[in-house]
Design an enzyme around this catalytic site. Structure first.
Site, short mmCIF file in Angstrom:
data_model
loop_
_atom_site.label_atom_id
_atom_site.label_comp_id
_atom_site.label_asym_id
_atom_site.label_seq_id
_atom_site.Cartn_x
_atom_site.Cartn_y
_atom_site.Cartn_z
N ARG A 177 -0.83 -18.19 -34.79
CA ARG A 177 0.03 -19.37 -34.61
C ARG A 177 0.34 -20.01 -35.96
O ARG A 177 1.20 -20.89 -36.04
CB ARG A 177 -0.66 -20.36 -33.69
CG ARG A 177 -0.98 -19.79 -32.31
CD ARG A 177 -1.93 -20.68 -31.54
NE ARG A 177 -1.30 -21.95 -31.20
CZ ARG A 177 -1.99 -23.03 -30.84
NH1 ARG A 177 -3.33 -23.01 -30.82
NH2 ARG A 177 -1.35 -24.14 -30.52
N LYS B 201 2.02 -29.59 -36.29
CA LYS B 201 0.64 -29.78 -35.83
C LYS B 201 -0.28 -28.83 -36.59
O LYS B 201 0.20 -27.87 -37.21
CB LYS B 201 0.55 -29.56 -34.31
CG LYS B 201 0.99 -28.16 -33.84
CD LYS B 201 1.04 -28.07 -32.32
CE LYS B 201 1.38 -26.67 -31.87
NZ LYS B 201 1.52 -26.55 -30.40
N HIS B 202 -1.57 -29.06 -36.60
CA HIS B 202 -2.37 -30.13 -35.99
C HIS B 202 -2.96 -30.92 -37.15
O HIS B 202 -3.86 -30.43 -37.83
CB HIS B 202 -3.49 -29.58 -35.12
CG HIS B 202 -3.04 -28.61 -34.06
ND1 HIS B 202 -2.77 -27.28 -34.32
CD2 HIS B 202 -2.80 -28.78 -32.73
CE1 HIS B 202 -2.42 -26.67 -33.19
NE2 HIS B 202 -2.43 -27.56 -32.21
N ASP C 11 5.17 -26.39 -25.38
CA ASP C 11 4.62 -25.62 -26.50
C ASP C 11 5.32 -24.27 -26.51
O ASP C 11 4.82 -23.30 -25.94
CB ASP C 11 3.11 -25.41 -26.34
CG ASP C 11 2.31 -26.69 -26.44
OD1 ASP C 11 2.03 -27.12 -27.55
OD2 ASP C 11 1.96 -27.25 -25.37
N ASP D 190 -2.91 -34.63 -29.72
CA ASP D 190 -3.14 -33.45 -28.91
C ASP D 190 -3.72 -33.95 -27.58
O ASP D 190 -4.09 -35.11 -27.44
CB ASP D 190 -4.10 -32.50 -29.63
CG ASP D 190 -3.89 -31.04 -29.25
OD1 ASP D 190 -3.26 -30.78 -28.20
OD2 ASP D 190 -4.34 -30.14 -29.99
N ARG E 72 5.58 -21.08 -23.14
CA ARG E 72 5.36 -21.54 -21.78
C ARG E 72 6.42 -21.00 -20.82
O ARG E 72 6.24 -21.05 -19.61
CB ARG E 72 5.37 -23.07 -21.72
CG ARG E 72 4.35 -23.75 -22.62
CD ARG E 72 2.96 -23.17 -22.48
NE ARG E 72 1.98 -23.97 -23.22
CZ ARG E 72 0.83 -23.53 -23.65
NH1 ARG E 72 0.48 -22.26 -23.44
NH2 ARG E 72 0.01 -24.31 -24.30
N HIS F 246 -10.32 -27.23 -27.88
CA HIS F 246 -10.21 -27.30 -26.42
C HIS F 246 -11.61 -27.39 -25.80
O HIS F 246 -11.78 -27.93 -24.71
CB HIS F 246 -9.50 -26.06 -25.86
CG HIS F 246 -8.05 -25.98 -26.19
ND1 HIS F 246 -7.58 -25.38 -27.32
CD2 HIS F 246 -6.96 -26.44 -25.52
CE1 HIS F 246 -6.26 -25.47 -27.34
NE2 HIS F 246 -5.86 -26.10 -26.27
#
Length: 535
Positions: free
Chosen positions: A146, A176-177, A77, A262, A85, A189
Protein backbone atom coordinates in the site's frame (compact mmCIF):
# COMPACT_ATOMS: atom_id res chain seq x y z
CA UNK A 1 -22.30 30.38 8.89
CA UNK A 2 -21.87 29.12 12.46
CA UNK A 3 -24.30 31.82 13.63
CA UNK A 4 -27.02 30.53 11.28
CA UNK A 5 -29.99 29.12 13.26
CA UNK A 6 -29.74 26.01 11.08
CA UNK A 7 -26.45 25.19 12.79
CA UNK A 8 -27.53 23.83 16.13
CA UNK A 9 -24.86 22.22 18.29
CA UNK A 10 -26.25 18.78 17.39
CA UNK A 11 -25.98 19.51 13.65
CA UNK A 12 -22.43 20.76 14.03
CA UNK A 13 -21.33 17.69 15.95
CA UNK A 14 -23.10 15.48 13.41
CA UNK A 15 -21.00 17.03 10.64
CA UNK A 16 -17.90 15.83 12.47
CA UNK A 17 -18.85 12.14 12.46
CA UNK A 18 -18.62 9.67 9.57
CA UNK A 19 -20.26 6.25 9.92
CA UNK A 20 -20.41 2.94 8.11
CA UNK A 21 -23.27 0.46 7.92
CA UNK A 22 -24.09 -3.05 6.75
CA UNK A 23 -26.02 -3.93 3.59
CA UNK A 24 -26.36 -2.76 0.02
CA UNK A 25 -29.41 -0.59 0.73
CA UNK A 26 -29.59 2.21 3.33
CA UNK A 27 -30.15 0.44 6.65
CA UNK A 28 -32.54 1.75 9.27
CA UNK A 29 -29.52 2.58 11.41
CA UNK A 30 -27.74 4.71 8.81
CA UNK A 31 -31.00 6.40 7.81
CA UNK A 32 -31.60 7.36 11.44
CA UNK A 33 -28.04 8.65 11.83
CA UNK A 34 -28.39 10.81 8.72
CA UNK A 35 -31.89 12.14 9.46
CA UNK A 36 -31.81 12.48 13.23
CA UNK A 37 -28.12 12.88 14.10
CA UNK A 38 -27.20 14.84 10.95
CA UNK A 39 -23.94 12.94 10.44
CA UNK A 40 -21.69 14.54 7.86
CA UNK A 41 -20.45 11.47 6.09
CA UNK A 42 -20.76 7.78 5.26
CA UNK A 43 -17.98 5.29 4.50
CA UNK A 44 -18.43 2.39 2.08
CA UNK A 45 -16.91 -1.05 2.48
CA UNK A 46 -17.09 -4.09 0.25
CA UNK A 47 -20.15 -5.21 2.23
CA UNK A 48 -22.04 -2.21 0.79
CA UNK A 49 -21.14 -2.52 -2.88
CA UNK A 50 -22.12 -5.11 -5.49
CA UNK A 51 -21.39 -3.26 -8.71
CA UNK A 52 -21.22 0.23 -10.17
CA UNK A 53 -24.95 0.60 -10.88
CA UNK A 54 -25.92 -0.46 -7.35
CA UNK A 55 -23.27 1.82 -5.83
CA UNK A 56 -24.64 4.76 -7.75
CA UNK A 57 -28.19 4.04 -6.57
CA UNK A 58 -27.02 3.72 -2.99
CA UNK A 59 -25.20 7.07 -3.10
CA UNK A 60 -28.29 8.73 -4.52
CA UNK A 61 -30.50 7.24 -1.78
CA UNK A 62 -28.13 8.39 0.96
CA UNK A 63 -27.92 11.93 -0.40
CA UNK A 64 -31.71 12.06 -0.58
CA UNK A 65 -31.85 11.16 3.11
CA UNK A 66 -29.47 14.03 3.86
CA UNK A 67 -31.69 16.58 2.10
CA UNK A 68 -29.96 19.12 -0.07
CA UNK A 69 -28.46 21.99 1.91
CA UNK A 70 -25.33 20.14 3.01
CA UNK A 71 -24.59 16.91 1.18
CA UNK A 72 -22.84 13.91 2.67
CA UNK A 73 -19.22 13.07 2.29
CA UNK A 74 -19.33 9.55 0.85
CA UNK A 75 -15.94 7.97 1.36
CA UNK A 76 -14.18 4.77 0.38
CA UNK A 77 -10.77 3.10 0.64
CA UNK A 78 -10.11 2.67 -3.08
CA UNK A 79 -6.33 2.59 -3.01
CA UNK A 80 -5.85 0.52 -6.15
CA UNK A 81 -3.86 -2.69 -6.28
CA UNK A 82 -4.68 -4.95 -3.36
CA UNK A 83 -7.10 -2.64 -1.49
CA UNK A 84 -10.34 -1.85 -3.33
CA UNK A 85 -13.83 -1.77 -1.90
CA UNK A 86 -15.42 -2.09 -5.34
CA UNK A 87 -14.05 -3.90 -8.38
CA UNK A 88 -17.18 -4.76 -10.38
CA UNK A 89 -17.86 -2.10 -12.99
CA UNK A 90 -14.82 0.06 -12.23
CA UNK A 91 -11.19 -0.06 -13.29
CA UNK A 92 -8.77 -1.53 -10.76
CA UNK A 93 -5.75 0.74 -11.02
CA UNK A 94 -2.27 -0.44 -10.04
CA UNK A 95 -1.51 0.04 -6.35
CA UNK A 96 1.08 2.24 -4.74
CA UNK A 97 4.07 -0.10 -4.76
CA UNK A 98 3.50 -1.01 -8.40
CA UNK A 99 3.52 2.71 -9.17
CA UNK A 100 6.68 3.02 -7.10
CA UNK A 101 8.29 0.34 -9.27
CA UNK A 102 7.21 2.16 -12.43
CA UNK A 103 8.89 5.36 -11.16
CA UNK A 104 6.59 7.84 -12.88
CA UNK A 105 4.71 10.65 -11.10
CA UNK A 106 2.60 11.28 -14.20
CA UNK A 107 1.30 7.71 -13.94
CA UNK A 108 0.40 8.30 -10.28
CA UNK A 109 -1.59 11.40 -11.16
CA UNK A 110 -3.24 9.90 -14.23
CA UNK A 111 -4.34 6.68 -12.54
CA UNK A 112 -5.72 8.60 -9.55
CA UNK A 113 -7.58 11.02 -11.78
CA UNK A 114 -9.10 8.20 -13.83
CA UNK A 115 -10.09 6.30 -10.67
CA UNK A 116 -11.47 9.49 -9.14
CA UNK A 117 -13.65 10.17 -12.16
CA UNK A 118 -15.12 6.69 -11.88
CA UNK A 119 -15.74 7.14 -8.15
CA UNK A 120 -17.41 10.49 -8.75
CA UNK A 121 -19.78 8.81 -11.19
CA UNK A 122 -20.81 6.48 -8.35
CA UNK A 123 -21.52 9.39 -6.05
CA UNK A 124 -18.34 8.79 -4.04
CA UNK A 125 -16.70 12.13 -3.30
CA UNK A 126 -13.90 11.29 -0.85
CA UNK A 127 -11.17 8.68 -1.13
CA UNK A 128 -9.10 7.55 1.83
CA UNK A 129 -6.02 7.37 -0.36
CA UNK A 130 -3.16 7.54 -1.08
CA UNK A 131 -0.93 6.07 1.64
CA UNK A 132 2.11 8.23 2.37
CA UNK A 133 3.58 5.67 4.74
CA UNK A 134 7.25 5.00 3.99
CA UNK A 135 7.48 1.21 4.06
CA UNK A 136 10.98 0.66 5.39
CA UNK A 137 10.06 -2.26 7.67
CA UNK A 138 9.76 -5.58 5.78
CA UNK A 139 7.85 -7.04 8.73
CA UNK A 140 5.07 -4.43 8.55
CA UNK A 141 1.86 -6.47 8.57
CA UNK A 142 -0.58 -3.79 7.39
CA UNK A 143 1.11 -1.36 4.96
CA UNK A 144 3.47 -3.24 2.63
CA UNK A 145 2.43 -2.75 -1.01
CA UNK A 146 0.00 0.00 0.00
CA UNK A 147 3.12 2.18 0.21
CA UNK A 148 4.99 3.56 -2.79
CA UNK A 149 8.22 2.29 -1.28
CA UNK A 150 10.99 2.92 1.21
CA UNK A 151 12.30 6.20 -0.20
CA UNK A 152 10.65 9.30 1.33
CA UNK A 153 11.24 11.43 -1.75
CA UNK A 154 9.61 8.86 -4.05
CA UNK A 155 6.67 8.40 -1.65
CA UNK A 156 6.16 12.15 -1.43
CA UNK A 157 6.43 12.74 -5.16
CA UNK A 158 4.07 9.96 -6.21
CA UNK A 159 1.69 10.40 -3.29
CA UNK A 160 1.30 14.12 -3.88
CA UNK A 161 0.74 13.49 -7.57
CA UNK A 162 -1.96 10.92 -6.78
CA UNK A 163 -3.67 13.24 -4.30
CA UNK A 164 -3.82 15.98 -6.92
CA UNK A 165 -5.16 13.46 -9.44
CA UNK A 166 -8.10 12.56 -7.22
CA UNK A 167 -8.84 16.22 -6.53
CA UNK A 168 -8.60 17.07 -10.23
CA UNK A 169 -11.46 14.59 -10.64
CA UNK A 170 -13.48 16.35 -7.93
CA UNK A 171 -12.86 13.77 -5.20
CA UNK A 172 -11.33 14.79 -1.87
CA UNK A 173 -8.01 13.02 -1.38
CA UNK A 174 -6.97 11.84 2.09
CA UNK A 175 -3.30 11.08 2.63
CA UNK A 176 -2.60 8.61 5.43
CA UNK A 177 -1.56 7.50 8.04
CA UNK A 178 -0.04 10.58 9.73
CA UNK A 179 2.67 10.79 10.93
CA UNK A 180 3.53 7.41 9.37
CA UNK A 181 2.59 3.74 9.76
CA UNK A 182 5.36 2.33 7.57
CA UNK A 183 7.90 1.35 10.22
CA UNK A 184 5.65 -0.66 12.53
CA UNK A 185 5.74 -4.37 13.24
CA UNK A 186 2.13 -4.48 14.45
CA UNK A 187 -1.26 -3.84 12.86
CA UNK A 188 -3.19 -1.00 14.53
CA UNK A 189 -6.42 -2.80 13.64
CA UNK A 190 -5.38 -5.27 16.35
CA UNK A 191 -2.80 -3.59 18.59
CA UNK A 192 -1.27 -0.23 19.58
CA UNK A 193 2.00 0.01 17.63
CA UNK A 194 4.98 2.21 18.56
CA UNK A 195 7.59 3.89 16.36
CA UNK A 196 10.65 4.54 18.56
CA UNK A 197 12.78 6.77 16.33
CA UNK A 198 14.07 10.21 17.26
CA UNK A 199 12.72 13.46 15.89
CA UNK A 200 15.53 14.01 13.35
CA UNK A 201 14.94 10.66 11.69
CA UNK A 202 11.15 11.14 11.74
CA UNK A 203 11.47 14.60 10.15
CA UNK A 204 13.72 13.20 7.43
CA UNK A 205 11.75 10.02 6.65
CA UNK A 206 8.19 9.77 7.97
CA UNK A 207 7.16 13.43 7.79
CA UNK A 208 8.80 14.32 4.46
CA UNK A 209 6.00 12.93 2.22
CA UNK A 210 3.31 14.67 4.28
CA UNK A 211 5.15 17.99 3.92
CA UNK A 212 5.01 17.55 0.13
CA UNK A 213 1.30 16.71 0.14
CA UNK A 214 0.48 19.68 2.36
CA UNK A 215 2.43 21.98 0.04
CA UNK A 216 0.52 20.54 -2.93
CA UNK A 217 -2.83 21.35 -1.29
CA UNK A 218 -4.26 17.99 -0.19
CA UNK A 219 -7.81 18.19 1.18
CA UNK A 220 -7.51 15.83 4.16
CA UNK A 221 -5.04 13.88 6.27
CA UNK A 222 -5.89 10.68 8.16
CA UNK A 223 -4.28 9.99 11.53
CA UNK A 224 -2.41 6.86 12.58
CA UNK A 225 -3.31 4.93 15.72
CA UNK A 226 0.42 4.66 16.43
CA UNK A 227 2.54 5.95 19.31
CA UNK A 228 5.48 8.25 18.50
CA UNK A 229 7.36 8.99 21.77
CA UNK A 230 9.51 11.60 20.01
CA UNK A 231 6.39 13.69 19.44
CA UNK A 232 4.15 12.54 22.31
CA UNK A 233 5.79 11.29 25.54
CA UNK A 234 2.50 9.97 26.95
CA UNK A 235 1.41 6.46 25.95
CA UNK A 236 -1.31 7.60 23.58
CA UNK A 237 -1.60 7.14 19.81
CA UNK A 238 -1.23 10.13 17.52
CA UNK A 239 -5.00 10.18 16.86
CA UNK A 240 -5.52 11.28 20.46
CA UNK A 241 -2.48 13.56 20.81
CA UNK A 242 -2.72 17.35 20.73
CA UNK A 243 1.07 17.48 20.50
CA UNK A 244 0.82 15.59 17.18
CA UNK A 245 -2.40 16.88 15.61
CA UNK A 246 -2.29 20.50 16.79
CA UNK A 247 1.34 21.31 17.59
CA UNK A 248 3.00 19.24 14.87
CA UNK A 249 0.46 18.97 12.06
CA UNK A 250 -1.31 22.31 12.36
CA UNK A 251 1.32 24.66 13.74
CA UNK A 252 4.64 23.25 12.58
CA UNK A 253 3.61 21.75 9.24
CA UNK A 254 0.96 24.37 8.56
CA UNK A 255 -1.87 22.06 7.51
CA UNK A 256 -5.19 23.91 7.27
CA UNK A 257 -7.36 21.15 5.78
CA UNK A 258 -9.48 18.43 7.37
CA UNK A 259 -7.95 15.99 9.85
CA UNK A 260 -9.85 12.70 9.83
CA UNK A 261 -9.22 9.88 12.27
CA UNK A 262 -8.64 6.32 11.24
CA UNK A 263 -11.55 4.21 12.45
CA UNK A 264 -11.98 4.45 16.22
CA UNK A 265 -13.26 0.88 16.33
CA UNK A 266 -9.80 -0.44 15.54
CA UNK A 267 -8.17 -2.27 18.41
CA UNK A 268 -5.60 0.44 19.06
CA UNK A 269 -8.40 2.79 20.20
CA UNK A 270 -11.41 0.62 21.07
CA UNK A 271 -9.46 -1.81 23.26
CA UNK A 272 -7.35 0.79 25.07
CA UNK A 273 -9.52 3.90 25.36
CA UNK A 274 -13.03 3.03 24.17
CA UNK A 275 -14.73 4.51 21.12
CA UNK A 276 -16.78 7.19 22.93
CA UNK A 277 -13.86 8.49 24.98
CA UNK A 278 -11.62 8.14 21.93
CA UNK A 279 -13.94 10.42 19.95
CA UNK A 280 -13.80 13.13 22.62
CA UNK A 281 -10.03 12.89 23.02
CA UNK A 282 -9.51 12.97 19.24
CA UNK A 283 -11.50 16.21 18.96
CA UNK A 284 -9.63 17.67 21.94
CA UNK A 285 -6.39 16.76 20.15
CA UNK A 286 -7.43 18.55 16.96
CA UNK A 287 -9.25 16.01 14.76
CA UNK A 288 -12.10 17.34 12.63
CA UNK A 289 -13.81 14.23 11.28
CA UNK A 290 -14.36 11.18 13.50
CA UNK A 291 -14.62 7.82 11.75
CA UNK A 292 -16.70 5.05 13.37
CA UNK A 293 -17.17 2.44 10.68
CA UNK A 294 -19.15 -0.51 11.94
CA UNK A 295 -21.36 -0.73 15.03
CA UNK A 296 -24.41 1.46 15.59
CA UNK A 297 -24.11 1.45 19.38
CA UNK A 298 -20.54 2.76 19.14
CA UNK A 299 -21.56 5.39 16.59
CA UNK A 300 -24.37 6.62 18.84
CA UNK A 301 -22.04 6.56 21.83
CA UNK A 302 -19.47 8.72 20.03
CA UNK A 303 -22.10 11.28 19.00
CA UNK A 304 -23.56 11.40 22.51
CA UNK A 305 -20.12 11.70 24.13
CA UNK A 306 -19.17 14.64 21.91
CA UNK A 307 -22.45 16.45 22.60
CA UNK A 308 -22.07 15.87 26.34
CA UNK A 309 -18.44 17.04 26.29
CA UNK A 310 -19.47 20.38 24.81
CA UNK A 311 -22.52 20.82 27.03
CA UNK A 312 -20.44 20.10 30.13
CA UNK A 313 -17.65 22.44 29.09
CA UNK A 314 -14.96 19.85 28.42
CA UNK A 315 -14.75 20.90 24.75
CA UNK A 316 -15.40 24.60 23.95
CA UNK A 317 -18.01 25.11 21.23
CA UNK A 318 -15.54 27.28 19.32
CA UNK A 319 -13.39 24.15 18.95
CA UNK A 320 -16.37 22.43 17.26
CA UNK A 321 -16.89 25.51 15.06
CA UNK A 322 -13.28 25.35 13.85
CA UNK A 323 -13.70 21.77 12.65
CA UNK A 324 -17.09 22.33 11.04
CA UNK A 325 -15.74 25.37 9.20
CA UNK A 326 -12.93 23.24 7.75
CA UNK A 327 -15.32 20.42 6.81
CA UNK A 328 -17.73 22.81 5.10
CA UNK A 329 -14.88 24.49 3.23
CA UNK A 330 -13.84 21.12 1.86
CA UNK A 331 -17.44 20.26 0.97
CA UNK A 332 -17.74 23.57 -0.85
CA UNK A 333 -14.59 22.83 -2.89
CA UNK A 334 -16.04 19.46 -3.83
CA UNK A 335 -19.48 20.84 -4.75
CA UNK A 336 -21.36 19.43 -1.76
CA UNK A 337 -23.07 22.55 -0.47
CA UNK A 338 -26.55 23.04 -1.90
CA UNK A 339 -28.00 21.01 -4.77
CA UNK A 340 -25.76 18.98 -7.03
CA UNK A 341 -26.29 15.38 -5.98
CA UNK A 342 -24.73 12.44 -7.79
CA UNK A 343 -23.18 13.47 -11.14
CA UNK A 344 -24.72 12.34 -14.41
CA UNK A 345 -23.69 8.85 -15.44
CA UNK A 346 -22.14 10.17 -18.65
CA UNK A 347 -19.69 12.36 -16.71
CA UNK A 348 -16.89 9.80 -16.83
CA UNK A 349 -14.24 8.90 -19.43
CA UNK A 350 -14.51 5.71 -21.44
CA UNK A 351 -13.69 2.65 -19.35
CA UNK A 352 -11.53 1.38 -22.20
CA UNK A 353 -9.14 4.32 -21.82
CA UNK A 354 -8.85 3.72 -18.07
CA UNK A 355 -8.16 0.02 -18.63
CA UNK A 356 -5.43 0.78 -21.18
CA UNK A 357 -3.82 3.14 -18.67
CA UNK A 358 -3.89 0.46 -15.96
CA UNK A 359 -2.30 -2.04 -18.34
CA UNK A 360 0.42 0.39 -19.40
CA UNK A 361 1.39 1.14 -15.82
CA UNK A 362 1.36 -2.54 -14.88
CA UNK A 363 3.68 -3.35 -17.77
CA UNK A 364 6.12 -0.73 -16.48
CA UNK A 365 5.99 -2.04 -12.91
CA UNK A 366 6.91 -5.74 -13.23
CA UNK A 367 10.41 -6.12 -11.78
CA UNK A 368 12.83 -8.90 -12.71
CA UNK A 369 14.93 -9.40 -9.59
CA UNK A 370 16.81 -12.62 -10.48
CA UNK A 371 17.09 -14.63 -13.68
CA UNK A 372 18.72 -18.03 -14.24
CA UNK A 373 18.04 -18.53 -17.94
CA UNK A 374 14.42 -19.59 -17.48
CA UNK A 375 12.83 -16.78 -19.49
CA UNK A 376 10.96 -16.81 -21.74
CA UNK A 377 8.77 -19.85 -21.18
CA UNK A 378 8.85 -22.43 -23.95
CA UNK A 379 5.50 -22.22 -25.75
CA UNK A 380 5.96 -25.82 -26.93
CA UNK A 381 5.80 -27.25 -23.41
CA UNK A 382 2.91 -27.17 -20.91
CA UNK A 383 3.13 -24.89 -17.90
CA UNK A 384 2.02 -25.70 -14.34
CA UNK A 385 0.88 -22.58 -12.44
CA UNK A 386 0.26 -22.33 -8.70
CA UNK A 387 -2.18 -19.51 -7.85
CA UNK A 388 -2.57 -18.45 -4.18
CA UNK A 389 -6.03 -17.37 -3.07
CA UNK A 390 -7.07 -15.20 -0.15
CA UNK A 391 -9.92 -17.17 1.38
CA UNK A 392 -10.51 -15.23 4.59
CA UNK A 393 -10.79 -11.48 4.09
CA UNK A 394 -9.54 -8.68 6.35
CA UNK A 395 -9.39 -4.90 6.05
CA UNK A 396 -6.28 -5.23 3.87
CA UNK A 397 -6.62 -8.76 2.46
CA UNK A 398 -9.81 -8.82 0.42
CA UNK A 399 -11.42 -11.91 -1.05
CA UNK A 400 -11.95 -11.01 -4.69
CA UNK A 401 -12.95 -13.89 -7.00
CA UNK A 402 -10.70 -13.54 -10.01
CA UNK A 403 -10.99 -15.21 -13.38
CA UNK A 404 -8.28 -13.24 -15.19
CA UNK A 405 -5.44 -15.05 -13.44
CA UNK A 406 -1.97 -15.68 -14.82
CA UNK A 407 -3.11 -18.86 -16.56
CA UNK A 408 -5.92 -16.95 -18.29
CA UNK A 409 -3.42 -14.56 -19.84
CA UNK A 410 -0.84 -17.25 -20.68
CA UNK A 411 -3.53 -19.22 -22.49
CA UNK A 412 -4.41 -16.09 -24.46
CA UNK A 413 -0.76 -16.03 -25.56
CA UNK A 414 -0.94 -19.61 -26.82
CA UNK A 415 0.41 -21.59 -23.88
CA UNK A 416 -1.02 -24.86 -22.57
CA UNK A 417 -1.50 -24.23 -18.87
CA UNK A 418 -2.71 -26.14 -15.87
CA UNK A 419 -3.54 -23.94 -12.91
CA UNK A 420 -3.98 -25.16 -9.36
CA UNK A 421 -5.29 -22.84 -6.66
CA UNK A 422 -4.24 -23.00 -3.02
CA UNK A 423 -5.02 -20.94 0.04
CA UNK A 424 -2.57 -18.23 0.98
CA UNK A 425 -2.20 -20.00 4.33
CA UNK A 426 -2.12 -23.41 2.68
CA UNK A 427 -2.07 -26.64 4.64
CA UNK A 428 0.63 -29.31 4.32
CA UNK A 429 -1.73 -31.64 2.48
CA UNK A 430 -2.41 -28.95 -0.14
CA UNK A 431 1.32 -28.43 -0.68
CA UNK A 432 1.86 -32.19 -0.91
CA UNK A 433 -0.97 -32.45 -3.45
CA UNK A 434 0.62 -29.77 -5.63
CA UNK A 435 4.02 -31.41 -5.44
CA UNK A 436 2.46 -34.63 -6.67
CA UNK A 437 0.33 -33.03 -9.40
CA UNK A 438 3.24 -31.00 -10.78
CA UNK A 439 5.35 -34.11 -11.46
CA UNK A 440 6.13 -34.40 -15.13
CA UNK A 441 5.98 -30.65 -15.79
CA UNK A 442 9.27 -29.13 -16.89
CA UNK A 443 7.98 -25.55 -16.50
CA UNK A 444 6.41 -24.44 -13.24
CA UNK A 445 5.42 -20.93 -12.18
CA UNK A 446 4.63 -20.41 -8.51
CA UNK A 447 2.95 -17.19 -7.48
CA UNK A 448 3.64 -16.41 -3.82
CA UNK A 449 1.64 -14.18 -1.48
CA UNK A 450 3.34 -13.00 1.72
CA UNK A 451 5.29 -16.24 1.71
CA UNK A 452 7.35 -15.63 4.85
CA UNK A 453 4.14 -15.90 6.87
CA UNK A 454 3.16 -19.13 5.11
CA UNK A 455 5.55 -22.05 5.81
CA UNK A 456 3.87 -24.32 3.28
CA UNK A 457 4.33 -21.81 0.45
CA UNK A 458 8.04 -21.73 1.30
CA UNK A 459 8.24 -25.53 1.53
CA UNK A 460 6.53 -25.88 -1.84
CA UNK A 461 8.97 -23.53 -3.57
CA UNK A 462 12.03 -25.16 -2.05
CA UNK A 463 10.95 -28.70 -2.96
CA UNK A 464 10.13 -27.68 -6.53
CA UNK A 465 13.50 -25.95 -6.87
CA UNK A 466 15.24 -29.11 -5.68
CA UNK A 467 13.81 -31.00 -8.67
CA UNK A 468 16.02 -29.04 -11.05
CA UNK A 469 13.10 -28.06 -13.30
CA UNK A 470 12.55 -24.67 -14.91
CA UNK A 471 10.96 -22.96 -11.89
CA UNK A 472 9.93 -19.31 -11.86
CA UNK A 473 8.67 -17.61 -8.70
CA UNK A 474 6.70 -14.39 -8.88
CA UNK A 475 5.52 -12.58 -5.76
CA UNK A 476 2.03 -11.11 -6.11
CA UNK A 477 2.06 -9.01 -2.97
CA UNK A 478 5.13 -8.03 -0.93
CA UNK A 479 8.42 -8.39 -2.82
CA UNK A 480 10.23 -9.59 0.33
CA UNK A 481 9.12 -13.17 -0.37
CA UNK A 482 12.54 -13.78 -1.90
CA UNK A 483 14.06 -13.73 1.59
CA UNK A 484 12.21 -16.98 2.36
CA UNK A 485 13.99 -18.81 -0.49
CA UNK A 486 17.05 -16.67 -1.38
CA UNK A 487 18.64 -19.30 -3.62
CA UNK A 488 15.77 -19.42 -6.10
CA UNK A 489 17.02 -18.93 -9.65
CA UNK A 490 14.40 -16.73 -11.27
CA UNK A 491 12.34 -14.31 -9.21
CA UNK A 492 9.92 -11.59 -10.34
CA UNK A 493 8.16 -8.97 -8.20
CA UNK A 494 4.64 -8.02 -9.32
CA UNK A 495 3.32 -6.28 -6.16
CA UNK A 496 -0.28 -7.38 -6.78
CA UNK A 497 -2.37 -10.12 -8.41
CA UNK A 498 -4.93 -7.94 -10.18
CA UNK A 499 -5.80 -8.61 -13.85
CA UNK A 500 -3.62 -5.90 -15.40
CA UNK A 501 -0.64 -7.07 -13.33
CA UNK A 502 -1.16 -10.70 -14.35
CA UNK A 503 -1.52 -9.69 -17.99
CA UNK A 504 1.81 -7.86 -17.73
CA UNK A 505 3.48 -10.83 -15.99
CA UNK A 506 2.26 -13.20 -18.70
CA UNK A 507 3.75 -10.90 -21.33
CA UNK A 508 7.10 -10.91 -19.50
CA UNK A 509 7.06 -14.71 -19.11
CA UNK A 510 6.28 -15.10 -22.80
CA UNK A 511 9.05 -12.71 -23.84
CA UNK A 512 6.58 -10.25 -25.37
CA UNK A 513 7.81 -7.38 -23.18
CA UNK A 514 10.85 -6.75 -20.98
CA UNK A 515 10.45 -6.28 -17.23
CA UNK A 516 11.51 -2.68 -16.68
CA UNK A 517 10.28 -1.99 -13.14
CA UNK A 518 12.78 -1.10 -10.41
CA UNK A 519 12.56 -2.25 -6.81
CA UNK A 520 10.88 0.42 -4.67
CA UNK A 521 12.20 -1.32 -1.53
CA UNK A 522 15.34 -3.19 -0.53
CA UNK A 523 14.76 -6.94 -0.40
CA UNK A 524 18.29 -7.73 0.86
CA UNK A 525 21.72 -6.12 0.31
CA UNK A 526 22.16 -7.88 -3.04
CA UNK A 527 18.83 -6.49 -4.26
CA UNK A 528 18.63 -2.89 -3.01
CA UNK A 529 16.19 -0.07 -3.67
CA UNK A 530 16.29 0.73 -7.38
CA UNK A 531 17.54 -2.72 -8.39
CA UNK A 532 16.49 -4.45 -11.62
CA UNK A 533 18.13 -7.45 -13.27
CA UNK A 534 17.66 -5.64 -16.57
CA UNK A 535 19.60 -2.61 -15.33
Amino acid sequence: MMADHYWTLKRKIGQMVMCGFHGTEPSDDIARLIRDEHIGGVIYFRRNLRDAAQARRLSTQLQQLAGGKVQLLIAIDQEGGMVNRIDNGVTIMPGAMALGAARNAAFARQTACAAGEELKRLGINMNFAPCLDVNNNPANPVIGVRSYGENPQLVGELGSAAAMGYQEAGVAATVKHFPGHGDTGEDSHLALPLVPHGRERLERVELAPFRQAIAAGVDAIMTAHVMFPAFEPERVPCTLSGKVLTELLRRQLGFTGVVVTDCLEMGAIADHFGVAEGAVRAVEAGADLILVSHRIERQQAALAALLRAVEQGRIPERRIDESVTRILAMKRRRGLLGGGGVPAASDVPAAEAALRLAETVSERSVTLVKEAGRLPLDAGKPVFVVWPEVRVGTEVDEVIPQTETLSFWLQRLGYTVREERIGVNTMKWEADYLLQESLGYEQVVVLTYNAEASPQQVRLVKKLEARGISLIVASVRIPYDLNAFPHIGTYIACYENRPSAMRALASVLAGRIQAVGKLPVTIRPAYPYGWSWNG
